[in-house]
Design a protein around this motif. Structure first.
Motif, short mmCIF file in Angstrom:
data_model
loop_
_atom_site.label_atom_id
_atom_site.label_comp_id
_atom_site.label_asym_id
_atom_site.label_seq_id
_atom_site.Cartn_x
_atom_site.Cartn_y
_atom_site.Cartn_z
N LEU A 351 0.82 -1.22 0.00
CA LEU A 351 0.00 0.00 0.00
C LEU A 351 0.84 1.26 0.00
O LEU A 351 0.37 2.33 0.40
CB LEU A 351 -0.93 0.00 1.22
CG LEU A 351 -1.90 -1.18 1.34
CD1 LEU A 351 -2.79 -1.02 2.56
CD2 LEU A 351 -2.75 -1.30 0.07
N GLN A 352 2.06 1.16 -0.47
CA GLN A 352 2.96 2.32 -0.44
C GLN A 352 3.22 2.88 -1.84
O GLN A 352 4.28 3.41 -2.12
CB GLN A 352 4.29 1.94 0.23
CG GLN A 352 4.15 1.28 1.59
CD GLN A 352 3.25 2.06 2.54
OE1 GLN A 352 3.41 3.27 2.70
NE2 GLN A 352 2.29 1.37 3.15
N THR A 353 2.24 2.79 -2.73
CA THR A 353 2.42 3.32 -4.08
C THR A 353 2.11 4.82 -4.09
O THR A 353 1.56 5.37 -3.14
CB THR A 353 1.50 2.60 -5.09
OG1 THR A 353 0.15 3.03 -4.88
CG2 THR A 353 1.59 1.10 -4.91
N GLU A 354 2.43 5.48 -5.20
CA GLU A 354 2.21 6.92 -5.34
C GLU A 354 0.75 7.25 -5.62
O GLU A 354 0.28 8.34 -5.33
CB GLU A 354 3.08 7.48 -6.47
CG GLU A 354 4.57 7.37 -6.23
CD GLU A 354 5.05 8.36 -5.20
OE1 GLU A 354 4.41 9.40 -5.04
OE2 GLU A 354 6.07 8.08 -4.54
N SER A 355 0.02 6.30 -6.20
CA SER A 355 -1.35 6.55 -6.64
C SER A 355 -2.36 6.07 -5.61
O SER A 355 -2.29 4.94 -5.14
CB SER A 355 -1.59 5.82 -7.98
OG SER A 355 -2.96 5.74 -8.27
N SER A 356 -3.33 6.95 -5.27
CA SER A 356 -4.38 6.55 -4.34
C SER A 356 -5.25 5.47 -4.94
O SER A 356 -5.71 4.56 -4.24
CB SER A 356 -5.23 7.77 -3.95
OG SER A 356 -5.85 8.34 -5.09
N GLU A 358 -4.26 3.17 -7.11
CA GLU A 358 -3.48 1.94 -7.06
C GLU A 358 -3.48 1.36 -5.65
O GLU A 358 -3.58 0.15 -5.46
CB GLU A 358 -2.05 2.19 -7.54
CG GLU A 358 -1.16 0.95 -7.53
CD GLU A 358 -1.61 -0.13 -8.49
OE1 GLU A 358 -1.27 -1.31 -8.26
OE2 GLU A 358 -2.33 0.19 -9.47
N ASN A 359 -3.38 2.23 -4.65
CA ASN A 359 -3.43 1.77 -3.26
C ASN A 359 -4.77 1.11 -2.95
O ASN A 359 -4.82 0.09 -2.26
CB ASN A 359 -3.19 2.94 -2.30
CG ASN A 359 -1.74 3.36 -2.24
OD1 ASN A 359 -0.84 2.53 -2.34
ND2 ASN A 359 -1.50 4.64 -2.09
N ASN A 364 -7.82 -4.01 -1.97
CA ASN A 364 -8.84 -5.02 -2.27
C ASN A 364 -8.24 -6.37 -2.65
O ASN A 364 -8.95 -7.38 -2.61
CB ASN A 364 -9.75 -4.51 -3.39
CG ASN A 364 -10.78 -3.52 -2.89
OD1 ASN A 364 -11.86 -3.89 -2.47
ND2 ASN A 364 -10.42 -2.24 -2.90
N GLN A 365 -6.97 -6.39 -3.03
CA GLN A 365 -6.32 -7.65 -3.41
C GLN A 365 -5.55 -8.29 -2.25
O GLN A 365 -5.11 -9.44 -2.38
CB GLN A 365 -5.37 -7.40 -4.58
CG GLN A 365 -6.08 -7.01 -5.86
CD GLN A 365 -5.14 -6.70 -7.00
OE1 GLN A 365 -3.93 -6.56 -6.80
NE2 GLN A 365 -5.68 -6.59 -8.22
N LEU A 366 -5.42 -7.57 -1.15
CA LEU A 366 -4.67 -8.12 -0.01
C LEU A 366 -5.40 -9.34 0.58
O LEU A 366 -6.61 -9.29 0.80
CB LEU A 366 -4.52 -7.07 1.09
CG LEU A 366 -3.53 -5.94 0.87
CD1 LEU A 366 -3.65 -4.92 2.00
CD2 LEU A 366 -2.09 -6.48 0.81
#
Length: 374
Positions: A351-356, A358-359, A364-366
């Motif tokens: 969850l540390q990507t630049e895009s909200s 993408e986060n 939802n895939q975790l």
């Protein structure tokens, strides 16, 4: 921020919350049934016990951290079990509080209450209160306890569903009040009143502040040109308070019980948050309930702006709300049987990507999210 950390055990129901840390802005996320609402209900119980509200205890214990007036407090609490099979007395009358401890700034013992003694600042005092009453509430006028008591009074739980169809009855008693007090003092002194009553008094005493809330509301709902709080005399010294609004295309005012759920909920949220004293905590379960998509952008912008000086604790499933709150504020709730854990999103590498966006997709895939109950 008032609440710093919290752990809770409902030993009768075998439900246990591992310690959760809270920040200024907190969004609890997770699948339905994982325990998000139950965490907020546990917090509400704790605050009711501390401030003298209605509660029932049966085998609960907790530890909660609270920050108020530049000091940190930790309250440890344990209650006893009651077996209803052997008693016809309601649980709320016999469930015993057998341990309380308040520590200030990690090492200053302010209060210790056991079954045999009560110590305040290490000095024993006579036990003059019931074993079903919290020492925080009963001893709130003692200097050592006053601050933590006032801190708990600044935790606000939204109860909107109970308000729309049941206007509040009260004597406004405006003539008995000091009309010249500063707004901050007014917010502090009226914090326990129902939202509609606070809004009425704001309208009468601080019209410029009332106008600010109205402006936000009419920006969210462009069809509305005016809102007011009205009252009607119901008896000697008793008045009915209710919100009314006027739309641009209508000649008649709309009463709160005829408003859409989205309009009414937005109105109450705006006033609750606007009237909370600085440093308060606002607790809202499933913010999206009853709100249409047209309500959310303006309301979310308002909440995020106010989070600069309030603590906000929310739960939500809605993609818009989750996407518009920084992933730094997400707290992922998981449950294994009766054991509930909360993971800060900052501790989850995915969850540390630049895009909200993408986060949100990664959330939802975790496995911890998709398989939150095991």
């Amino acid at each position: 921020m008032p609440i710093t950390h919290f752990s809770f055990n409902d030993n009768k129901k075998n439900w246990h919350l591992e310690e959760i840390s809270f920040d200024k802005l907190n969004l609890l996320v997770g699948v339905s049934g994982v325990g998000k609402t139950k965490i907020l209900k546990a917090l509400e119980l704790v605050c009711r016990v501390a401030t003298g509200g209605y509660y029932k205890l049966n085998g609960e214990d907790w530890k909660i951290g609270l920050k108020y007036a530049n000091h940190e407090y930790e309250w440890t609490f344990k209650s006893g079990f009651v077996n209803p099979k052997f008693s016809s007395i309601p649980i709320s009358k016999v469930s015993t509080i057998f341990y309380e401890e308040i520590v200030k700034d990690q090492n200053i013992m302010l209060l210790k209450r056991t079954e045999s003694s009560v110590l305040v600042n290490k000095d024993e005092i006579p036990r003059f209160f019931k074993n079903t009453e919290s020492a925080i509430h009963v001893l709130s006028n003692i200097q050592a306890v006053t601050s933590i008591y006032e801190g708990f009074q600044r935790v606000v739980f939204s109860e909107i569903l109970q308000e729309q169809h049941f206007p509040y009855l009260l004597n406004p008693a405006e003539s008995d009040e000091d009309l010249s007090i500063p707004l901050e003092q007014f917010q502090d002194e009226s914090r326990q009143l129902p939202t509609v009553v606070k809004a009425y008094r704001l309208q009468q005493r601080y019209p410029d502040e009332f106008e600010k809330v109205k402006q936000v509301f009419t920006e969210i709902f462009s069809s509305v040109e005016d809102i007011q709080v009205s009252l009607k005399k119901e008896g000697i010294g008793v008045y009915e308070f209710y919100f009314i609004l006027k739309e641009k295309s209508a000649h008649k005012w709309i009463y709160q019980w005829d408003m859409s759920a989205g309009m009414f909920r937005t109105l109450v949220y705006l006033f609750e948050i606007s009237l909370a004293p600085a440093g308060s905590a606002i607790v809202i379960d499933e913010l999206e309930n009853g709100l249409g998509n047209n309500c959310m952008p303006g309301l979310m912008d308002f909440i995020l702006k106010k989070a600069e000086y309030l603590q906000v604790i929310l739960t939500s499933h809605h993609p818009y709300i989750i996407n518009h709150i920084s992933n730094k504020s997400w707290k992922l709730v998981t449950r294994k049987g009766g054991e509930v854990s909360v993971i800060n999103a900052s501790d989850i590498p995915q969850l540390q990507t630049e895009s909200s966006l993408e986060n949100f997709i990664q959330l939802n895939q975790l496995p911890e999210y998709k398989e939150g109950i095991s």
